[in-house]
Write a protein that holds these residues in place. Structure first.
Motif, PDB file in Angstrom:
ATOM      1  N   SER A   1     -25.295 -25.460  59.387  1.00 29.92           N
ATOM      2  CA  SER A   1     -26.681 -25.637  58.963  1.00 29.92           C
ATOM      3  C   SER A   1     -27.522 -26.380  59.987  1.00 29.92           C
ATOM      4  O   SER A   1     -28.669 -26.672  59.745  1.00 29.92           O
ATOM      5  CB  SER A   1     -26.711 -26.383  57.625  1.00 29.92           C
ATOM      6  OG  SER A   1     -26.106 -27.649  57.768  1.00 29.92           O
ATOM      7  N   ARG A   2     -26.882 -26.814  61.055  1.00 26.53           N
ATOM      8  CA  ARG A   2     -27.603 -27.551  62.101  1.00 26.53           C
ATOM      9  C   ARG A   2     -28.221 -26.559  63.069  1.00 26.53           C
ATOM     10  O   ARG A   2     -27.673 -25.487  63.334  1.00 26.53           O
ATOM     11  CB  ARG A   2     -26.647 -28.463  62.863  1.00 26.53           C
ATOM     12  CG  ARG A   2     -25.978 -29.502  61.969  1.00 26.53           C
ATOM     13  CD  ARG A   2     -26.831 -30.733  61.814  1.00 26.53           C
ATOM     14  NE  ARG A   2     -26.183 -31.766  61.022  1.00 26.53           N
ATOM     15  CZ  ARG A   2     -26.719 -32.929  60.798  1.00 26.53           C
ATOM     16  NH1 ARG A   2     -27.891 -33.209  61.299  1.00 26.53           N
ATOM     17  NH2 ARG A   2     -26.094 -33.812  60.041  1.00 26.53           N
ATOM     18  N   SER A   3     -29.298 -27.005  63.629  1.00 26.03           N
ATOM     19  CA  SER A   3     -29.940 -26.171  64.639  1.00 26.03           C
ATOM     20  C   SER A   3     -29.320 -26.450  65.995  1.00 26.03           C
ATOM     21  O   SER A   3     -28.546 -27.397  66.175  1.00 26.03           O
ATOM     22  CB  SER A   3     -31.447 -26.462  64.666  1.00 26.03           C
ATOM     23  OG  SER A   3     -31.674 -27.826  65.046  1.00 26.03           O
ATOM     24  N   LYS A   4     -29.655 -25.615  66.948  1.00 25.16           N
ATOM     25  CA  LYS A   4     -29.122 -25.783  68.289  1.00 25.16           C
ATOM     26  C   LYS A   4     -29.615 -27.087  68.901  1.00 25.16           C
ATOM     27  O   LYS A   4     -28.883 -27.773  69.638  1.00 25.16           O
ATOM     28  CB  LYS A   4     -29.552 -24.582  69.129  1.00 25.16           C
ATOM     29  CG  LYS A   4     -28.893 -24.546  70.510  1.00 25.16           C
ATOM     30  CD  LYS A   4     -29.269 -23.263  71.233  1.00 25.16           C
ATOM     31  CE  LYS A   4     -28.579 -23.211  72.578  1.00 25.16           C
ATOM     32  NZ  LYS A   4     -28.930 -21.976  73.317  1.00 25.16           N
ATOM     33  N   THR A   5     -30.850 -27.475  68.594  1.00 25.60           N
ATOM     34  CA  THR A   5     -31.390 -28.738  69.131  1.00 25.60           C
ATOM     35  C   THR A   5     -30.617 -29.935  68.608  1.00 25.60           C
ATOM     36  O   THR A   5     -30.282 -30.878  69.341  1.00 25.60           O
ATOM     37  CB  THR A   5     -32.868 -28.868  68.755  1.00 25.60           C
ATOM     38  OG1 THR A   5     -33.594 -27.717  69.233  1.00 25.60           O
ATOM     39  CG2 THR A   5     -33.475 -30.116  69.376  1.00 25.60           C
ATOM     40  N   ASP A   6     -30.318 -29.897  67.316  1.00 23.28           N
ATOM     41  CA  ASP A   6     -29.534 -30.985  66.724  1.00 23.28           C
ATOM     42  C   ASP A   6     -28.145 -31.054  67.344  1.00 23.28           C
ATOM     43  O   ASP A   6     -27.596 -32.136  67.570  1.00 23.28           O
ATOM     44  CB  ASP A   6     -29.454 -30.780  65.222  1.00 23.28           C
ATOM     45  CG  ASP A   6     -28.883 -32.009  64.519  1.00 23.28           C
ATOM     46  OD1 ASP A   6     -28.888 -33.106  65.162  1.00 23.28           O
ATOM     47  OD2 ASP A   6     -28.437 -31.902  63.385  1.00 23.28           O
ATOM     48  N   LEU A   7     -27.554 -29.888  67.622  1.00 20.45           N
ATOM     49  CA  LEU A   7     -26.230 -29.831  68.240  1.00 20.45           C
ATOM     50  C   LEU A   7     -26.251 -30.459  69.621  1.00 20.45           C
ATOM     51  O   LEU A   7     -25.379 -31.261  69.976  1.00 20.45           O
ATOM     52  CB  LEU A   7     -25.760 -28.374  68.319  1.00 20.45           C
ATOM     53  CG  LEU A   7     -24.399 -28.152  68.999  1.00 20.45           C
ATOM     54  CD1 LEU A   7     -23.297 -28.869  68.219  1.00 20.45           C
ATOM     55  CD2 LEU A   7     -24.093 -26.647  69.077  1.00 20.45           C
ATOM     56  N   ASN A   8     -27.280 -30.102  70.405  1.00 23.03           N
ATOM     57  CA  ASN A   8     -27.367 -30.699  71.753  1.00 23.03           C
ATOM     58  C   ASN A   8     -27.546 -32.215  71.686  1.00 23.03           C
ATOM     59  O   ASN A   8     -27.001 -32.966  72.505  1.00 23.03           O
ATOM     60  CB  ASN A   8     -28.532 -30.068  72.520  1.00 23.03           C
ATOM     61  CG  ASN A   8     -28.264 -28.598  72.860  1.00 23.03           C
ATOM     62  OD1 ASN A   8     -27.116 -28.191  73.001  1.00 23.03           O
ATOM     63  ND2 ASN A   8     -29.327 -27.790  72.953  1.00 23.03           N
ATOM     64  N   ARG A   9     -28.350 -32.656  70.695  1.00 21.97           N
ATOM     65  CA  ARG A   9     -28.538 -34.108  70.553  1.00 21.97           C
ATOM     66  C   ARG A   9     -27.234 -34.817  70.242  1.00 21.97           C
ATOM     67  O   ARG A   9     -26.923 -35.887  70.772  1.00 21.97           O
ATOM     68  CB  ARG A   9     -29.567 -34.368  69.453  1.00 21.97           C
ATOM     69  CG  ARG A   9     -29.940 -35.846  69.288  1.00 21.97           C
ATOM     70  CD  ARG A   9     -31.045 -35.986  68.254  1.00 21.97           C
ATOM     71  NE  ARG A   9     -30.607 -35.467  66.963  1.00 21.97           N
ATOM     72  CZ  ARG A   9     -29.861 -36.160  66.098  1.00 21.97           C
ATOM     73  NH1 ARG A   9     -29.465 -37.385  66.424  1.00 21.97           N
ATOM     74  NH2 ARG A   9     -29.526 -35.639  64.939  1.00 21.97           N
ATOM     75  N   ARG A  10     -26.463 -34.217  69.348  1.00 27.79           N
ATOM     76  CA  ARG A  10     -25.153 -34.801  69.015  1.00 27.79           C
ATOM     77  C   ARG A  10     -24.236 -34.854  70.230  1.00 27.79           C
ATOM     78  O   ARG A  10     -23.519 -35.844  70.450  1.00 27.79           O
ATOM     79  CB  ARG A  10     -24.503 -33.985  67.910  1.00 27.79           C
ATOM     80  CG  ARG A  10     -25.191 -34.107  66.551  1.00 27.79           C
ATOM     81  CD  ARG A  10     -24.794 -35.418  65.909  1.00 27.79           C
ATOM     82  NE  ARG A  10     -25.355 -35.528  64.566  1.00 27.79           N
ATOM     83  CZ  ARG A  10     -25.063 -36.513  63.735  1.00 27.79           C
ATOM     84  NH1 ARG A  10     -24.237 -37.456  64.116  1.00 27.79           N
ATOM     85  NH2 ARG A  10     -25.616 -36.559  62.556  1.00 27.79           N
ATOM     86  N   VAL A  11     -24.225 -33.773  71.010  1.00 23.26           N
ATOM     87  CA  VAL A  11     -23.367 -33.726  72.202  1.00 23.26           C
ATOM     88  C   VAL A  11     -23.781 -34.811  73.188  1.00 23.26           C
ATOM     89  O   VAL A  11     -22.944 -35.510  73.794  1.00 23.26           O
ATOM     90  CB  VAL A  11     -23.419 -32.330  72.851  1.00 23.26           C
ATOM     91  CG1 VAL A  11     -22.715 -32.353  74.206  1.00 23.26           C
ATOM     92  CG2 VAL A  11     -22.767 -31.309  71.937  1.00 23.26           C
ATOM     93  N   GLN A  12     -25.086 -35.023  73.359  1.00 23.80           N
ATOM     94  CA  GLN A  12     -25.571 -36.052  74.271  1.00 23.80           C
ATOM     95  C   GLN A  12     -25.188 -37.446  73.786  1.00 23.80           C
ATOM     96  O   GLN A  12     -24.821 -38.331  74.589  1.00 23.80           O
ATOM     97  CB  GLN A  12     -27.098 -35.945  74.407  1.00 23.80           C
ATOM     98  CG  GLN A  12     -27.582 -34.708  75.155  1.00 23.80           C
ATOM     99  CD  GLN A  12     -27.077 -34.677  76.580  1.00 23.80           C
ATOM    100  OE1 GLN A  12     -26.927 -35.716  77.237  1.00 23.80           O
ATOM    101  NE2 GLN A  12     -26.794 -33.470  77.078  1.00 23.80           N
ATOM    102  N   GLU A  13     -25.255 -37.640  72.457  1.00 22.57           N
ATOM    103  CA  GLU A  13     -24.856 -38.939  71.918  1.00 22.57           C
ATOM    104  C   GLU A  13     -23.374 -39.219  72.176  1.00 22.57           C
ATOM    105  O   GLU A  13     -22.972 -40.336  72.526  1.00 22.57           O
ATOM    106  CB  GLU A  13     -25.146 -38.999  70.425  1.00 22.57           C
ATOM    107  CG  GLU A  13     -26.637 -39.082  70.084  1.00 22.57           C
ATOM    108  CD  GLU A  13     -26.868 -39.123  68.583  1.00 22.57           C
ATOM    109  OE1 GLU A  13     -25.861 -39.031  67.844  1.00 22.57           O
ATOM    110  OE2 GLU A  13     -28.029 -39.255  68.164  1.00 22.57           O
ATOM    111  N   ILE A  14     -22.549 -38.162  72.019  1.00 21.78           N
ATOM    112  CA  ILE A  14     -21.101 -38.331  72.258  1.00 21.78           C
ATOM    113  C   ILE A  14     -20.846 -38.665  73.725  1.00 21.78           C
ATOM    114  O   ILE A  14     -20.052 -39.556  74.065  1.00 21.78           O
ATOM    115  CB  ILE A  14     -20.354 -37.059  71.828  1.00 21.78           C
ATOM    116  CG1 ILE A  14     -20.425 -36.910  70.297  1.00 21.78           C
ATOM    117  CG2 ILE A  14     -18.905 -37.122  72.285  1.00 21.78           C
ATOM    118  CD1 ILE A  14     -19.885 -35.581  69.791  1.00 21.78           C
ATOM    119  N   LYS A  15     -21.544 -37.935  74.633  1.00 23.05           N
ATOM    120  CA  LYS A  15     -21.355 -38.203  76.065  1.00 23.05           C
ATOM    121  C   LYS A  15     -21.807 -39.634  76.420  1.00 23.05           C
ATOM    122  O   LYS A  15     -21.178 -40.338  77.221  1.00 23.05           O
ATOM    123  CB  LYS A  15     -22.135 -37.200  76.882  1.00 23.05           C
ATOM    124  CG  LYS A  15     -21.553 -35.792  76.842  1.00 23.05           C
ATOM    125  CD  LYS A  15     -22.392 -34.845  77.702  1.00 23.05           C
ATOM    126  CE  LYS A  15     -21.795 -33.436  77.694  1.00 23.05           C
ATOM    127  NZ  LYS A  15     -22.598 -32.496  78.536  1.00 23.05           N
TER     128      LYS A  15
END
Length: 315
Positions: A135-149
């Motif tokens: 249910s997440r958008s691609k933008t939300d996914l990228n934000r999560r990935v950046q937070e993890i990095k």
């Protein structure tokens, strides 16, 4: 008639000569008694003077021994106090090191707990992200990935800082250990040098005192033997000769002593760092260095030289 007068006059002359002889014998006996009495009184006064000198020397020797023992105890107490102070400093350093190690362990344990908590948080967030990924958008996914990095980068930075801190701690500990060992070696060398210097000073002072005492005993014995062996008559007959010989010997001895004092002063002037008495005797070619003890004392009393420990230095 003339013959009778001659016999009478001869008898009178014989009687007068006999009386004069008796008077002369009584006078000689009286003078001999006076001389004998005077000699006995002189020997008695010499014995009393010798006893008084012996008592004074014993008292001075006891006082010197007591002072020397007190100085030794004071030096020993000073060395013990210095040793205790050094040991207290070492114990304080050890306590600081133990406290630092405990704080480091506590810090590492807290850091490990924070790392575990962060890992658990990341895992939970990742699980939640996986559930809601659809249910997440691609933008939300990228934000999560950046937070993890970003969090991974923060963890890497924190690990680097921990490694740097541990390395600095190890270097600091090694430096403190080297400083402690160096301080202990320096203290031990200083203590040994101080003890050796004290022993050399005590040995030299004992030797000087023994030599001075031997010289005094020799002079007293010589005076007593001379007074016991020589009669007053001989002293009167040979007074002029003995006085002249003594005066000449004293003049020659004073000249030799003055020359020797000048040589000692020049030798010490040529060695500003100072010399021991044995070294001075060796330079001047004197076989028995103990003969220099009274001369060195005279030079010290005159302020020409001074003594620093076992060394003599020119003023």
């Amino acid at each position: 008639m003339s013959t009778t007068q001659d016999f009478n006059r001869l008898g009178e002359e014989i009687a007068q000569a006999y009386e004069q002889r008796c008077l002369f014998r009584e006078k000689m006996q009286q003078e001999f008694s006076n001389i004998k009495k005077g000699t006995a009184e002189l020997l008695g006064s010499l014995a009393e003077h010798r006893f008084e000198m012996a008592q004074d020397l014993k008292a001075g020797l006891k006082q010197f021994t007591d002072e020397l023992g007190e100085k030794g105890r004071q030096r020993q107490k000073g060395a013990e106090d210095a040793s205790q102070e050094r040991m207290a400093q070492i114990d304080a350093l050890r306590a600081d090191m133990r406290q630092m190690e405990a704080e480091t362990r506590s810090f590492l344990e807290g850091l490990e707990g924070a790392h575990r908590a962060m890992g658990e948080s990341l895992k939970s967030e990742l699980a939640e992200f996986s559930k809601t990924f659809g249910s997440r958008s691609k933008t939300d996914l990228n934000r999560r990935v950046q937070e993890i990095k970003s969090r991974r980068a923060d963890v890497g930075t924190m690990r680097g800082e921990i490694r740097s801190f541990l390395g600095g701690l190890a270097k600091t500990r090694e430096a403190m250990e080297r400083a402690r060992r160096s301080g202990m070696r320096a203290f031990e060398e200083e203590r040994k040098a101080g003890v050796q210097d004290f022993l050399d000073t005590v040995r030299t002072e004992h030797q000087e005192m023994a030599a001075a005492w031997q010289g005094i005993v020799t002079k007293i014995t010589s005076v007593l033997e001379r007074h016991s062996q020589e009669s007053p008559a001989k002293g009167k007959t040979r007074g002029g000769t003995q006085a002249g010989a003594s005066s000449a010997a004293a003049t020659g001895e004073a000249g030799d002593v003055g020359r020797l004092k000048a040589e000692i002063t020049e030798t010490l002037s040529a060695h500003p760092d100072g010399l021991k008495m044995t070294q001075i005797a060796e330079i001047l070619g004197i076989g028995q260095w103990r003969t220099l003890i009274p001369i060195m004392r005279d030079l010290q009393d005159a302020g020409t030289i001074r003594k620093e420990g076992a060394l003599y230095v020119s003023e």
